[in-house]
Design a protein around this motif. Structure first.
Motif: not given
Length: 298
Positions: A186-192, A199, A228, A233, A236
């Motif tokens: 994932h590109y988004d650290r929180e969603k990752h 993270y 994702n 997604d 991103g």
């Protein structure tokens, strides 16, 4: 002699790097991906698996376990992984073979001997050995010595990695390898974090370092439903890959190969009965990467 812990050595692999390969699966992983197809890889210890369909609930395992690691609760056999030492007393005493285990301690010599049985196939197909897991770098000292022994035989060595590895360790090992099959989730650290419990900062840093230093890297995206798989997604992720200098990316559509393992480990599986994804369903998703100039394939 130093031992490492593995849970499988799979011959004639054709999806883990170029050519015909032998894939060595290391036990141990710092991530806890909710869709993990190898949940038995996450803990770096021998693990006991219980197949309820074979169990007569004679409770011989409960009685014979020397550490009191096994209990019978709500018509289930429960293995306490904190107490289990992997002695296999329970497995050996089970009359119906309802108990099995994952995890074998092996020497470098034993692993190399198995891998070298197929040297002719590697040479003919441009293949080699791939280290997988779990996290292929989860046993760094053992891995470094294994790579060195394989290289003595001119074997191409690839690794499947999450990239979530201490920077110094990652850089030392990456330099020794011929190919990094690098997961980008994932590109988004929180969603990752929500999907993997870590993270992605270190992962992105290691990915960029490897590309900047001329190491052959193939970023791979496991496309996971509700995590994702949206076109947003894809945008991103494509942007992230362009930023770190990637030129190509492989998409790995979600599958259900690991579903049964959760049951055997008595673990809940968030993706139970979730529909698998197929390349033909991801053409729009793929096009976003292609439009960004990335060689995107399945």
């Amino acid at each position: 002699m130093e031992n490492g812990i593995t849970f499988n050595i799979q011959k004639f692999s054709i999806h883990d790097g170029p050519g015909i390969r032998t894939t060595v699966f290391f036990k141990g992983c710092p991530l806890r991906c909710e869709w993990c197809s190898n949940p038995e890889s996450q803990i770096k210890n021998v693990q006991i698996l219980h197949d309820q369909s074979k169990c007569s609930y004679c409770l011989s395992c409960v009685v014979t376990c020397p550490n009191g690691a096994i209990t019978h609760e709500d018509n289930k056999i429960i293995i306490n992984e904190d107490k289990c030492v992997g002695c296999l007393t329970c497995v050996n005493s089970c009359p119906n073979r309802a108990l099995s285990y994952e995890g074998d301690y092996q020497t470098i010599e034993e692993i190399v001997d198995i891998c070298m049985q197929d040297i002719d196939f590697y040479e003919e197909s441009g293949g080699g050995v791939t280290i997988s897991g779990g996290e292929g770098m989860s046993q760094p000292d053992f891995l470094k010595k294994l790579i060195a022994e394989l290289k003595k035989n001119s074997v191409h060595v690839a690794i499947e990695t999450t990239g979530y590895v201490k920077k110094e360790t990652f850089e030392e090992l990456a330099r020794e390898l011929d190919l990094l099959l690098f997961d980008v989730k994932h590109y988004d650290r929180e969603k990752h974090y929500n999907g993997t419990k870590v993270y992605n900062d270190l992962i992105v840093e290691n990915l960029k370092w490897a590309i900047d230093n001329g190491i052959e890297v193939l970023p791979r995206i496991p496309v996971i439903p509700d995590f994702n798989d949206s076109l947003e997604d894809a945008e991103g992720l494509a942007k992230l890959l362009v930023e770190v200098g990637a030129k190509k990316v492989q998409l790995l559509p979600f599958h259900q190969f690991g579903e049964k393992k959760y049951e055997l480990l008595n673990r809940n599986y968030k993706y139970k009965n979730k529909k698998a994804l197929y390349p033909e369903e991801l053409e729009e998703y793929q096009k976003i990467f292609l439009d960004k100039g990335l060689n995107c394939f399945f």
